[in-house]
Design a protein around this motif. Structure first.
Motif, PDB file in Angstrom:
ATOM      1  N   ILE A  44       0.678  -1.208  -0.299  1.00 54.07           N
ATOM      2  CA  ILE A  44      -0.162  -0.070   0.008  1.00 54.07           C
ATOM      3  C   ILE A  44       1.211   1.065   0.090  1.00 54.07           C
ATOM      4  N   ASP A  45       1.844   1.572   0.911  1.00 53.69           N
ATOM      5  CA  ASP A  45       2.641   2.765   1.262  1.00 53.69           C
ATOM      6  C   ASP A  45       4.012   2.255   1.051  1.00 53.69           C
ATOM      7  N   GLY A 133       8.133 -12.782 -11.563  1.00 52.05           N
ATOM      8  CA  GLY A 133       7.387 -11.686 -11.277  1.00 52.05           C
ATOM      9  C   GLY A 133       7.771 -10.961 -11.241  1.00 52.05           C
ATOM     10  N   HIS A 134       7.345  -9.636 -11.366  1.00 46.65           N
ATOM     11  CA  HIS A 134       7.937  -8.043 -11.498  1.00 46.65           C
ATOM     12  C   HIS A 134       7.559  -7.807 -10.899  1.00 46.65           C
ATOM     13  N   LEU A 135       8.146  -6.831  -9.792  1.00 44.91           N
ATOM     14  CA  LEU A 135       7.861  -6.038  -8.808  1.00 44.91           C
ATOM     15  C   LEU A 135       7.740  -4.215  -9.355  1.00 44.91           C
ATOM     16  N   LEU A 136       6.608  -3.751  -9.937  1.00 50.55           N
ATOM     17  CA  LEU A 136       6.893  -2.490 -10.378  1.00 50.55           C
ATOM     18  C   LEU A 136       6.152  -1.199  -9.016  1.00 50.55           C
ATOM     19  N   GLU A 137       7.276  -0.455  -9.469  1.00 52.41           N
ATOM     20  CA  GLU A 137       6.645   0.845  -8.533  1.00 52.41           C
ATOM     21  C   GLU A 137       6.514   1.245 -10.129  1.00 52.41           C
ATOM     22  N   PRO A 138       4.834   2.243  -9.686  1.00 49.48           N
ATOM     23  CA  PRO A 138       3.970   2.738 -10.367  1.00 49.48           C
ATOM     24  C   PRO A 138       4.915   4.149 -10.730  1.00 49.48           C
TER      25      PRO A 138
END
Length: 164
Positions: A44-45, A133-138
């Motif tokens: 979430i944050d 898995g690709h962890l994304l930072e919007p």
């Protein structure tokens, strides 16, 4: 204790319903997109999104050389577009040909017919068996949430363009 087989695990997954997405990637002269059923908010944050791409998919290979991925939400009435991105393989056809799109950050394709999307910077890649898995930072988004999302159950009739 032994791990469950796919056949033993399937009854747990059967009937669960969640959105499907089209993920696009661009690296150098290559660009592609695919239908994705494995994606979830991971924090979430700060905000984080986890998107899993099949290692058998051309989009996965393109995504390995890029800093950004775009994750698009399909509307419930866009089954045909889901079938196009999920039922074809980028190894045989250019899935972006004939589909209106424009370049986003670092050239990542943003699909004009899918106005709800997020572009994320790839922070990490983690193997999860037959998917990574690709962890994304919007980093940017466009939101048109007036439409219901197409779900896995809506798209369960699509035969994958390649084996899992």
């Amino acid at each position: 204790m032994r791990a469950l087989t796919t056949e033993e695990f399937d009854p747990f997954i059967e009937g669960l319903d969640y959105p499907v997405f089209v993920v696009t990637a661009s690296s150098g002269e290559e660009a592609d997109g695919c239908l994705v059923g494995f994606a979830t908010q991971a924090s979430i944050d700060p905000p984080r999104l986890l998107v899993c791409l099949s290692v058998a998919n051309r989009t996965f290979r393109v995504a390995q050389g890029t800093e950004f991925l775009a994750v698009h939400v399909l509307a419930a009435d866009q089954h045909g577009l889901a079938e196009h991105f999920g039922g074809e393989t980028g190894d045989e056809v250019d899935k972006l040909a004939g589909v209106p799109w424009h370049p986003g950050p670092d050239g990542v394709p943003l699909l004009d017919d899918l106005p709800r999307y997020v572009v994320g910077r790839v922070l990490s890649r983690t193997p999860f068996g037959d998917h990574v898995g690709h962890l994304l930072e919007p980093v940017s988004e466009s939101v048109d949430s007036s439409e219901q999302a197409l779900t896995l159950q809506d798209a369960d009739d699509i035969t994958a363009g390649h084996p899992a």
